[in-house]
Structure formats: C-alpha cells, structure tokens
Write a protein that holds these residues in place. Structure first.
Motif, PDB file in Angstrom:
ATOM      1  N   ASP A  99     -56.954  10.927  42.461  1.00  0.00           N
ATOM      2  CA  ASP A  99     -57.528  10.096  43.506  1.00  0.00           C
ATOM      3  C   ASP A  99     -59.016  10.410  43.506  1.00  0.00           C
ATOM      4  N   ASN A 100     -59.788   9.590  42.818  1.00  0.00           N
ATOM      5  CA  ASN A 100     -61.210   9.885  42.658  1.00  0.00           C
ATOM      6  C   ASN A 100     -61.955   9.874  43.990  1.00  0.00           C
ATOM      7  N   ALA A 101     -61.549   9.014  44.890  1.00  0.00           N
ATOM      8  CA  ALA A 101     -62.211   8.953  46.199  1.00  0.00           C
ATOM      9  C   ALA A 101     -62.042  10.267  46.952  1.00  0.00           C
ATOM     10  N   LYS A 102     -60.891  10.901  46.785  1.00  0.00           N
ATOM     11  CA  LYS A 102     -60.615  12.172  47.449  1.00  0.00           C
ATOM     12  C   LYS A 102     -60.970  13.364  46.570  1.00  0.00           C
ATOM     13  N   LYS A 103     -61.447  13.085  45.351  1.00  0.00           N
ATOM     14  CA  LYS A 103     -61.790  14.147  44.406  1.00  0.00           C
ATOM     15  C   LYS A 103     -60.605  15.104  44.237  1.00  0.00           C
ATOM     16  N   THR A 104     -59.455  14.524  44.082  1.00  0.00           N
ATOM     17  CA  THR A 104     -58.238  15.322  44.030  1.00  0.00           C
ATOM     18  C   THR A 104     -57.423  14.998  42.790  1.00  0.00           C
ATOM     19  N   LEU A 105     -56.926  16.045  42.140  1.00  0.00           N
ATOM     20  CA  LEU A 105     -56.005  15.938  41.024  1.00  0.00           C
ATOM     21  C   LEU A 105     -54.623  16.340  41.512  1.00  0.00           C
ATOM     22  N   TYR A 106     -53.623  15.556  41.153  1.00  0.00           N
ATOM     23  CA  TYR A 106     -52.252  15.856  41.530  1.00  0.00           C
ATOM     24  C   TYR A 106     -51.439  16.203  40.289  1.00  0.00           C
ATOM     25  N   LEU A 107     -50.514  17.132  40.459  1.00  0.00           N
ATOM     26  CA  LEU A 107     -49.572  17.490  39.408  1.00  0.00           C
ATOM     27  C   LEU A 107     -48.167  17.355  39.980  1.00  0.00           C
ATOM     28  N   GLN A 108     -47.488  16.289  39.581  1.00  0.00           N
ATOM     29  CA  GLN A 108     -46.105  16.086  40.005  1.00  0.00           C
ATOM     30  C   GLN A 108     -45.203  16.806  39.008  1.00  0.00           C
ATOM     31  N   MET A 109     -44.421  17.739  39.508  1.00  0.00           N
ATOM     32  CA  MET A 109     -43.556  18.550  38.655  1.00  0.00           C
ATOM     33  C   MET A 109     -42.104  18.243  39.007  1.00  0.00           C
ATOM     34  N   ASN A 110     -41.403  17.640  38.074  1.00  0.00           N
ATOM     35  CA  ASN A 110     -39.996  17.293  38.269  1.00  0.00           C
ATOM     36  C   ASN A 110     -39.118  18.131  37.357  1.00  0.00           C
ATOM     37  N   ASN A 111     -37.826  18.178  37.677  1.00  0.00           N
ATOM     38  CA  ASN A 111     -36.859  18.927  36.876  1.00  0.00           C
ATOM     39  C   ASN A 111     -37.376  20.330  36.569  1.00  0.00           C
ATOM     40  N   LEU A 112     -37.792  21.014  37.596  1.00  0.00           N
ATOM     41  CA  LEU A 112     -38.366  22.343  37.415  1.00  0.00           C
ATOM     42  C   LEU A 112     -37.330  23.332  36.898  1.00  0.00           C
ATOM     43  N   LYS A 113     -37.798  24.253  36.085  1.00  0.00           N
ATOM     44  CA  LYS A 113     -36.946  25.268  35.471  1.00  0.00           C
ATOM     45  C   LYS A 113     -37.445  26.657  35.880  1.00  0.00           C
ATOM     46  N   PRO A 114     -36.567  27.654  35.851  1.00  0.00           N
ATOM     47  CA  PRO A 114     -37.027  29.014  36.195  1.00  0.00           C
ATOM     48  C   PRO A 114     -38.225  29.465  35.362  1.00  0.00           C
ATOM     49  N   GLU A 115     -38.318  29.024  34.131  1.00  0.00           N
ATOM     50  CA  GLU A 115     -39.453  29.415  33.293  1.00  0.00           C
ATOM     51  C   GLU A 115     -40.763  28.768  33.709  1.00  0.00           C
ATOM     52  N   ASP A 116     -40.722  27.840  34.658  1.00  0.00           N
ATOM     53  CA  ASP A 116     -41.947  27.268  35.210  1.00  0.00           C
ATOM     54  C   ASP A 116     -42.533  28.160  36.309  1.00  0.00           C
ATOM     55  N   THR A 117     -41.811  29.195  36.698  1.00  0.00           N
ATOM     56  CA  THR A 117     -42.296  30.106  37.728  1.00  0.00           C
ATOM     57  C   THR A 117     -43.580  30.780  37.274  1.00  0.00           C
ATOM     58  N   ALA A 118     -44.631  30.630  38.071  1.00  0.00           N
ATOM     59  CA  ALA A 118     -45.944  31.166  37.715  1.00  0.00           C
ATOM     60  C   ALA A 118     -46.924  30.875  38.842  1.00  0.00           C
ATOM     61  N   MET A 119     -48.093  31.495  38.721  1.00  0.00           N
ATOM     62  CA  MET A 119     -49.225  31.101  39.558  1.00  0.00           C
ATOM     63  C   MET A 119     -49.937  29.983  38.804  1.00  0.00           C
ATOM     64  N   TYR A 120     -50.173  28.884  39.479  1.00  0.00           N
ATOM     65  CA  TYR A 120     -50.806  27.725  38.874  1.00  0.00           C
ATOM     66  C   TYR A 120     -52.260  27.650  39.330  1.00  0.00           C
ATOM     67  N   TYR A 121     -53.146  27.549  38.348  1.00  0.00           N
ATOM     68  CA  TYR A 121     -54.578  27.546  38.618  1.00  0.00           C
ATOM     69  C   TYR A 121     -55.183  26.219  38.170  1.00  0.00           C
ATOM     70  N   CYS A 122     -55.901  25.582  39.077  1.00  0.00           N
ATOM     71  CA  CYS A 122     -56.629  24.364  38.764  1.00  0.00           C
ATOM     72  C   CYS A 122     -58.003  24.720  38.209  1.00  0.00           C
ATOM     73  N   PHE A 123     -58.506  23.890  37.305  1.00  0.00           N
ATOM     74  CA  PHE A 123     -59.847  24.125  36.766  1.00  0.00           C
ATOM     75  C   PHE A 123     -60.539  22.787  36.532  1.00  0.00           C
ATOM     76  N   THR A 124     -61.854  22.863  36.360  1.00  0.00           N
ATOM     77  CA  THR A 124     -62.613  21.706  35.938  1.00  0.00           C
ATOM     78  C   THR A 124     -63.847  22.170  35.185  1.00  0.00           C
ATOM     79  N   ASP A 125     -64.340  21.323  34.287  1.00  0.00           N
ATOM     80  CA  ASP A 125     -65.570  21.636  33.565  1.00  0.00           C
ATOM     81  C   ASP A 125     -66.027  20.396  32.817  1.00  0.00           C
ATOM     82  N   VAL A 126     -67.151  20.522  32.132  1.00  0.00           N
ATOM     83  CA  VAL A 126     -67.818  19.349  31.571  1.00  0.00           C
ATOM     84  C   VAL A 126     -67.257  18.911  30.227  1.00  0.00           C
ATOM     85  N   GLY A 127     -66.508  19.747  29.554  1.00  0.00           N
ATOM     86  CA  GLY A 127     -65.996  19.412  28.230  1.00  0.00           C
ATOM     87  C   GLY A 127     -64.738  18.570  28.278  1.00  0.00           C
ATOM     88  N   TYR A 128     -64.190  18.314  27.076  1.00  0.00           N
ATOM     89  CA  TYR A 128     -62.936  17.588  26.969  1.00  0.00           C
ATOM     90  C   TYR A 128     -61.761  18.538  27.168  1.00  0.00           C
TER      91      TYR A 128
END
Length: 125
Positions: free
Chosen positions: A72-101
């Motif tokens: 949502d560019n107006a809100k400057k927000t990135l969303y991550l929809q996570m479905n069918n989660l598995k125990p191996e998805d357990t982690a700390m999730y960190y958002c990042f941004t920068d100028v590169g690809y």
C-alpha cells in the motif's frame, strides 16, 4: 534515518495463517526493494522475499505458493500474507528496505542498510 516498524506476528498452529505488516517512516530515502528476512534460533538469517519498486516480486523457494507480498504505497506499508504455515516457518521476521534490487540482497551481494526491529512468528505442530 529510515525507520521500519513490523507488526502482525504471533502464534498459530500448523496450517494456519498470519499477515505481517511493515511500515516505513522517518527521513525520505528513495528506496527500491522492500522485503523480509527471517532468523530462527540457532540458525543463520535467511531470505523470505520482497518487492522491487517496479513491482517485481521475489520469493525464496521455501515459501513459494504459500506467502504473498503486497504493498500500500499511500500507507508506505509492505504486507506479507503467510498461508499454510509450517513449524519450520517459526522465526523472527525482519523487514528491510534499501536502494538496490531485491535480487542483490537475497543473493547476498549486498546487505540491506535499513531494518525493522523484528516480529516473532511461532508455528506449532
């Protein structure tokens, strides 16, 4: 200084879903890639995926078909929809941004400069 704030983490059972949010604020920096890494206890940080400004989405193989990015560019927000989660998805999730690809950051060619504080995702079996 660019600031990123994540939210939406929590605890779910295997097969459940969560939606993470990452909102940017602070000094204006014309960044290109916005995405997520994750780190489980005792493991190295690994990429999840992200979106380039032009809309190109990058997903690590482990989450393809289950995770979806949107913005949502107006809100400057990135969303991550996570479905069918598995125990191996357990982690700390960190958002990042920068100028590169995004491909540059997920290949390890560059390390992103701007990070959020992280949000915990726990998936029980």
């Amino acid at each position: 200084q660019v600031q990123l704030v994540e939210s939406g983490g929590g605890s779910v059972q295997s097969g459940g879903a969560l939606r993470l949010s990452c909102t940017t604020s602070g000094d204006f920096v014309e960044t290109n890639c916005m995405g997520w890494f994750r780190q489980a206890p005792g493991k190295e940080r690994e990429g999840v995926g992200g979106i380039d400004k032009g809309g190109t989405r990058f997903y690590e193989d482990s989450v393809k078909g289950r995770f979806t990015f949107s913005q949502d560019n107006a809100k400057k927000t990135l969303y991550l929809q996570m479905n069918n989660l598995k125990p191996e998805d357990t982690a700390m999730y960190y958002c990042f941004t920068d100028v590169g690809y995004c491909s540059q950051y997920f290949s390890g060619y560059y390390a992103p400069r701007y990070w959020g504080q992280g949000t915990q995702v726990t998936v029980s079996s």
